[in-house]
Design a protein around this motif. Structure first.
Motif, PDB file in Angstrom:
ATOM      1  N   ARG A  91       0.799  -1.225   0.000  1.00  0.00           N
ATOM      2  CA  ARG A  91       0.000   0.000   0.000  1.00  0.00           C
ATOM      3  C   ARG A  91       0.834   1.279   0.000  1.00  0.00           C
ATOM      4  O   ARG A  91       0.325   2.338   0.295  1.00  0.00           O
ATOM      5  CB  ARG A  91      -1.002  -0.004   1.160  1.00  0.00           C
ATOM      6  N   ARG A  92       2.102   1.196  -0.323  1.00  0.00           N
ATOM      7  CA  ARG A  92       2.904   2.410  -0.494  1.00  0.00           C
ATOM      8  C   ARG A  92       2.696   2.953  -1.900  1.00  0.00           C
ATOM      9  O   ARG A  92       2.469   2.213  -2.842  1.00  0.00           O
ATOM     10  CB  ARG A  92       4.390   2.130  -0.292  1.00  0.00           C
ATOM     11  N   LEU A  93       2.800   4.264  -2.042  1.00  0.00           N
ATOM     12  CA  LEU A  93       2.600   4.905  -3.333  1.00  0.00           C
ATOM     13  C   LEU A  93       3.753   4.575  -4.285  1.00  0.00           C
ATOM     14  O   LEU A  93       4.915   4.587  -3.891  1.00  0.00           O
ATOM     15  CB  LEU A  93       2.493   6.418  -3.164  1.00  0.00           C
ATOM     16  N   VAL A  94       3.416   4.275  -5.530  1.00  0.00           N
ATOM     17  CA  VAL A  94       4.397   3.979  -6.576  1.00  0.00           C
ATOM     18  C   VAL A  94       4.192   4.979  -7.700  1.00  0.00           C
ATOM     19  O   VAL A  94       3.060   5.218  -8.133  1.00  0.00           O
ATOM     20  CB  VAL A  94       4.212   2.557  -7.147  1.00  0.00           C
ATOM     21  N   ARG A  95       5.270   5.573  -8.166  1.00  0.00           N
ATOM     22  CA  ARG A  95       5.217   6.451  -9.337  1.00  0.00           C
ATOM     23  C   ARG A  95       6.245   5.966 -10.346  1.00  0.00           C
ATOM     24  O   ARG A  95       7.396   5.750 -10.011  1.00  0.00           O
ATOM     25  CB  ARG A  95       5.528   7.891  -8.940  1.00  0.00           C
ATOM     26  N   LEU A  96       5.811   5.801 -11.572  1.00  0.00           N
ATOM     27  CA  LEU A  96       6.688   5.351 -12.643  1.00  0.00           C
ATOM     28  C   LEU A  96       6.913   6.526 -13.581  1.00  0.00           C
ATOM     29  O   LEU A  96       5.965   7.146 -14.059  1.00  0.00           O
ATOM     30  CB  LEU A  96       6.040   4.185 -13.390  1.00  0.00           C
ATOM     31  N   TYR A  97       8.175   6.846 -13.812  1.00  0.00           N
ATOM     32  CA  TYR A  97       8.539   7.975 -14.657  1.00  0.00           C
ATOM     33  C   TYR A  97       9.263   7.495 -15.900  1.00  0.00           C
ATOM     34  O   TYR A  97       9.903   6.450 -15.901  1.00  0.00           O
ATOM     35  CB  TYR A  97       9.464   8.940 -13.901  1.00  0.00           C
ATOM     36  N   VAL A  98       9.210   8.299 -16.951  1.00  0.00           N
ATOM     37  CA  VAL A  98       9.956   8.053 -18.179  1.00  0.00           C
ATOM     38  C   VAL A  98      10.955   9.196 -18.327  1.00  0.00           C
ATOM     39  O   VAL A  98      10.597  10.361 -18.188  1.00  0.00           O
ATOM     40  CB  VAL A  98       9.009   8.013 -19.403  1.00  0.00           C
ATOM     41  N   GLN A  99      12.216   8.854 -18.582  1.00  0.00           N
ATOM     42  CA  GLN A  99      13.260   9.864 -18.761  1.00  0.00           C
ATOM     43  C   GLN A  99      13.950   9.611 -20.093  1.00  0.00           C
ATOM     44  O   GLN A  99      14.321   8.480 -20.393  1.00  0.00           O
ATOM     45  CB  GLN A  99      14.286   9.781 -17.624  1.00  0.00           C
ATOM     46  N   PHE A 100      14.099  10.654 -20.895  1.00  0.00           N
ATOM     47  CA  PHE A 100      14.793  10.550 -22.180  1.00  0.00           C
ATOM     48  C   PHE A 100      16.227  11.025 -22.024  1.00  0.00           C
ATOM     49  O   PHE A 100      16.522  11.921 -21.232  1.00  0.00           O
ATOM     50  CB  PHE A 100      14.066  11.367 -23.243  1.00  0.00           C
ATOM     51  N   PHE A 101      17.140  10.387 -22.810  1.00  0.00           N
ATOM     52  CA  PHE A 101      18.566  10.697 -22.739  1.00  0.00           C
ATOM     53  C   PHE A 101      19.105  10.978 -24.138  1.00  0.00           C
ATOM     54  O   PHE A 101      18.583  10.472 -25.131  1.00  0.00           O
ATOM     55  CB  PHE A 101      19.346   9.516 -22.145  1.00  0.00           C
ATOM     56  N   ASP A 102      20.190  11.752 -24.182  1.00  0.00           N
ATOM     57  CA  ASP A 102      20.852  11.995 -25.462  1.00  0.00           C
ATOM     58  C   ASP A 102      21.930  10.928 -25.675  1.00  0.00           C
ATOM     59  O   ASP A 102      22.024   9.970 -24.910  1.00  0.00           O
ATOM     60  CB  ASP A 102      21.419  13.423 -25.536  1.00  0.00           C
ATOM     61  N   ASP A 103      22.758  11.077 -26.708  1.00  0.00           N
ATOM     62  CA  ASP A 103      23.784  10.076 -27.027  1.00  0.00           C
ATOM     63  C   ASP A 103      24.838   9.935 -25.944  1.00  0.00           C
ATOM     64  O   ASP A 103      25.465   8.886 -25.811  1.00  0.00           O
ATOM     65  CB  ASP A 103      24.464  10.418 -28.357  1.00  0.00           C
ATOM     66  N   ALA A 104      25.074  10.983 -25.157  1.00  0.00           N
ATOM     67  CA  ALA A 104      26.071  10.941 -24.079  1.00  0.00           C
ATOM     68  C   ALA A 104      25.438  10.525 -22.744  1.00  0.00           C
ATOM     69  O   ALA A 104      26.055  10.661 -21.694  1.00  0.00           O
ATOM     70  CB  ALA A 104      26.734  12.305 -23.931  1.00  0.00           C
ATOM     71  N   TRP A 105      24.214  10.039 -22.769  1.00  0.00           N
ATOM     72  CA  TRP A 105      23.467   9.622 -21.589  1.00  0.00           C
ATOM     73  C   TRP A 105      23.209  10.754 -20.608  1.00  0.00           C
ATOM     74  O   TRP A 105      23.095  10.540 -19.406  1.00  0.00           O
ATOM     75  CB  TRP A 105      24.152   8.444 -20.875  1.00  0.00           C
ATOM     76  N   SER A 106      23.104  11.961 -21.129  1.00  0.00           N
ATOM     77  CA  SER A 106      22.687  13.090 -20.299  1.00  0.00           C
ATOM     78  C   SER A 106      21.173  13.213 -20.412  1.00  0.00           C
ATOM     79  O   SER A 106      20.615  13.080 -21.506  1.00  0.00           O
ATOM     80  CB  SER A 106      23.341  14.393 -20.774  1.00  0.00           C
ATOM     81  N   PRO A 107      20.497  13.461 -19.292  1.00  0.00           N
ATOM     82  CA  PRO A 107      19.036  13.550 -19.351  1.00  0.00           C
ATOM     83  C   PRO A 107      18.570  14.719 -20.202  1.00  0.00           C
ATOM     84  O   PRO A 107      19.157  15.797 -20.186  1.00  0.00           O
ATOM     85  CB  PRO A 107      18.601  13.742 -17.904  1.00  0.00           C
ATOM     86  N   ILE A 108      17.500  14.498 -20.954  1.00  0.00           N
ATOM     87  CA  ILE A 108      16.878  15.544 -21.761  1.00  0.00           C
ATOM     88  C   ILE A 108      15.582  15.941 -21.053  1.00  0.00           C
ATOM     89  O   ILE A 108      14.642  15.149 -20.965  1.00  0.00           O
ATOM     90  CB  ILE A 108      16.558  15.040 -23.176  1.00  0.00           C
ATOM     91  N   GLY A 109      15.552  17.143 -20.541  1.00  0.00           N
ATOM     92  CA  GLY A 109      14.348  17.622 -19.872  1.00  0.00           C
ATOM     93  C   GLY A 109      14.099  16.926 -18.545  1.00  0.00           C
ATOM     94  O   GLY A 109      14.969  16.258 -17.980  1.00  0.00           O
ATOM     95  N   SER A 110      12.900  17.107 -18.037  1.00  0.00           N
ATOM     96  CA  SER A 110      12.496  16.514 -16.756  1.00  0.00           C
ATOM     97  C   SER A 110      11.819  15.170 -17.001  1.00  0.00           C
ATOM     98  O   SER A 110      11.263  14.936 -18.066  1.00  0.00           O
ATOM     99  CB  SER A 110      11.517  17.440 -16.039  1.00  0.00           C
ATOM    100  N   PRO A 111      11.851  14.298 -15.986  1.00  0.00           N
ATOM    101  CA  PRO A 111      11.134  13.031 -16.132  1.00  0.00           C
ATOM    102  C   PRO A 111       9.626  13.282 -16.273  1.00  0.00           C
ATOM    103  O   PRO A 111       9.084  14.215 -15.700  1.00  0.00           O
ATOM    104  CB  PRO A 111      11.430  12.286 -14.830  1.00  0.00           C
TER     105      PRO A 111
END
Length: 103
Positions: free
Chosen positions: A11-31
Motif C-alpha cells: 500500500r505504499r505509493l508507486v510512481r513510474l517515470y519516463v526519462q529521455f537521454f541523449d547520445d552521451a546519456w545526459s538527461p533531456i528535460g524533466s522526467p
C-alpha cells in the motif's frame, strides 16, 4: 537461491517515470510521470551475479467502487452513521419489480 518476499511495502505509493537521454546519456528535460499506483508485494531473487527485484502494483482506481469501511449494507451504514436508514430497503431491491408509468 529462492526469492524473499517483504510485506512492508504494501500500500505504499508507486510512481513510474519516463526519462529521455541523449547520445552521451545526459538527461533531456524533466522526467515525465507515466503511471501511479500502490505497491502490493516486492520479491528479490539473487542468482550468481544477477539480482532481480520484482514489484507488483495496482492502479489507484483498483478499489474505487468498493465502500471504504466495509460492505454496502444497511448495518454497516448505520454503524458509520447512526440514524441513517437510507439503505434500509437495499436487501429487497433485487427482488422488487418497479412499475413504470403508462402515459
Amino acid at each position: 537461491m529462492g526469492g524473499a518476499v517483504w510485506p512492508e511495502p504494501r500500500r505504499r505509493l508507486v510512481r513510474l517515470y519516463v526519462q529521455f537521454f541523449d547520445d552521451a546519456w545526459s538527461p533531456i528535460g524533466s522526467p515525465l510521470a507515466f503511471w501511479c499506483g500502490t505497491m502490493d508485494t516486492i520479491k528479490a531473487t539473487v542468482r550468481q551475479q544477477t539480482a532481480t527485484v520484482e514489484v507488483t502494483a495496482e492502479t489507484l482506481f483498483t478499489r474505487r467502487g468498493k465502500p471504504p469501511y466495509g460492505w454496502l449494507s444497511d448495518s454497516s451504514q448505520r454503524g458509520l452513521f447512526p440514524g441513517d436508514f437510507g439503505l434500509a430497503m437495499l436487501s429487497a431491491i433485487p427482488f422488487k419489480s418497479t412499475p413504470w408509468p403508462a402515459w
